[in-house]
Design a protein around this motif. Sequence first.
Motif, PDB file in Angstrom:
ATOM      1  N   SER A 279       0.816  -1.222   0.000  1.00 26.08           N
ATOM      2  CA  SER A 279       0.000   0.000   0.000  1.00 26.08           C
ATOM      3  C   SER A 279       0.847   1.270   0.000  1.00 26.08           C
ATOM      4  O   SER A 279       0.348   2.356  -0.320  1.00 26.08           O
ATOM      5  CB  SER A 279      -0.945   0.012   1.211  1.00 26.08           C
ATOM      6  OG  SER A 279      -0.246   0.253   2.414  1.00 26.08           O
ATOM      7  N   VAL A 280       2.134   1.156   0.392  1.00 21.28           N
ATOM      8  CA  VAL A 280       3.020   2.329   0.348  1.00 21.28           C
ATOM      9  C   VAL A 280       4.069   2.172  -0.751  1.00 21.28           C
ATOM     10  O   VAL A 280       5.118   2.837  -0.740  1.00 21.28           O
ATOM     11  CB  VAL A 280       3.696   2.590   1.715  1.00 21.28           C
ATOM     12  CG1 VAL A 280       2.664   3.055   2.725  1.00 21.28           C
ATOM     13  CG2 VAL A 280       4.448   1.364   2.220  1.00 21.28           C
ATOM     14  N   GLN A 339       0.882   8.066   3.173  1.00 20.16           N
ATOM     15  CA  GLN A 339       1.776   7.435   2.182  1.00 20.16           C
ATOM     16  C   GLN A 339       3.248   7.723   2.474  1.00 20.16           C
ATOM     17  O   GLN A 339       4.022   8.121   1.592  1.00 20.16           O
ATOM     18  CB  GLN A 339       1.423   7.891   0.769  1.00 20.16           C
ATOM     19  CG  GLN A 339       0.116   7.286   0.236  1.00 20.16           C
ATOM     20  CD  GLN A 339       0.270   5.798  -0.059  1.00 20.16           C
ATOM     21  OE1 GLN A 339       0.949   5.391  -0.990  1.00 20.16           O
ATOM     22  NE2 GLN A 339      -0.384   4.972   0.760  1.00 20.16           N
TER      23      GLN A 339
END
Length: 448
Positions: A279-280, A339
């Motif tokens: 997800s990052v 993020q």
Amino acid sequence: MDKPNPTFNHRYILGISFISALGGYLFGFDFAVISGALPFLREKFHFTAWWEGFLTGSLALGCIVGTLIAGKLADKYGRRPGLMLAAGIFALSSFGMAFSDELSFFVSMRFAAGIGVGMASILSPMYIAEVSPAHVRGRNVAINQLTIVIGILITNLINYTLADNGPEAWRWMFGIGAVPSALFLLGVVWLPESPRWLLKAGKIEQGKAVLHSIGSADFVAKTTAEIEKSLIGGTRPSFSAVFQKGVRPAVVVGITLAVFQQLCGINVVFNYTSTIFESVGASLDRQLFETVSIGVVNLVFTLLAMWQVDRLGRRPLMLIGSLGLSVVYIVLAFLLQSQASAEFVSIFVLLAIGMYATSLAPVTWVLISEIFPNSIRGMASSVAIVSLWGAYFLLVFTFPILAQKLGTYGPFYLYAIICFLGFLFVLRKVRETKGQTLEELEDNFVRH
């Protein structure tokens, strides 16, 4: 001035504790292997978020069945037969998952593996608690947690090593579990039966013989008298006996701690490491490397917990860990939401693992193995651990769905709230148990 402790055969006690704790290694294997295999399984089976959660959580459903089987088996036939059966189930399910070509068959084999995990999760710490003198019981039961984290670390290292072997690498990841299963089975053949179970079953001379292997004549006489006293007027093991008024406070504490250990959210980090770091923007290689880092930190802080559990005590460790996790999760959720870089996220992921490994991970198992009366320990432990695995299923099943709807960061705010509520529960309801015999705890913790 305190009286000196009776003489103990510590080498023998550690030996049989480590053999029993090999069940924890297999627990760690089946628990961790899914994290490295998930990227390959997604390509193989093309499942949705719902199926990803169910596949991961199917281990927990099997654990519930295994725990129920183990509780009844442990009270009726002893601890040793259940450990042998768990080892056989581990081996067969490892081969089954490795040779799966259909998603439904793979899930059924992971469910079967869960039966073995569930049996080991109750029988290994129970056995160790029952063969360990009070002054080292916390450390020895924590050996089971140590072998779990060693299993997690070695499995993550193997996964990382196998990841470059093509799309079928996941088959080797699962199949290799048959090797430690066979070693565990061979080790259990050598183990004596639990002396507390032998005395409860009326096998007095056999029970005393095992106690003689553990400690001096004074220890044998004192322990035998305490066990026999604790069994006077004891109830026949049953689910209704577990919820009788006299033992209800201990059962409520055991169930709540078991559920809290899972809903605190850390097993999302263990099982969905690749999802969190994906997800990052982390690469697959970085995702698998993070599973290894998690395994190393988990091992180091588990060793710290083993050193402190009989010194600092159970309750302080639980308080520090639950409150610390609450704070770390808030920061981690913010980093994921904004993020932040994978390196920065990694720091707080590893900090959360360290908090958990020194507190909720080992201490929950120690407390569950300690706080129930001799007469119903197997059944009461199974009730608490069934609750634990039910909470684990709920956690890992819902995470992919929640992450899809809220973002990967969203669930961590929820886990922070749960950890704070757990802190309040431990503060108000959990008593210290270090340094007391199981029979003293029964008198002080259960009946009052």
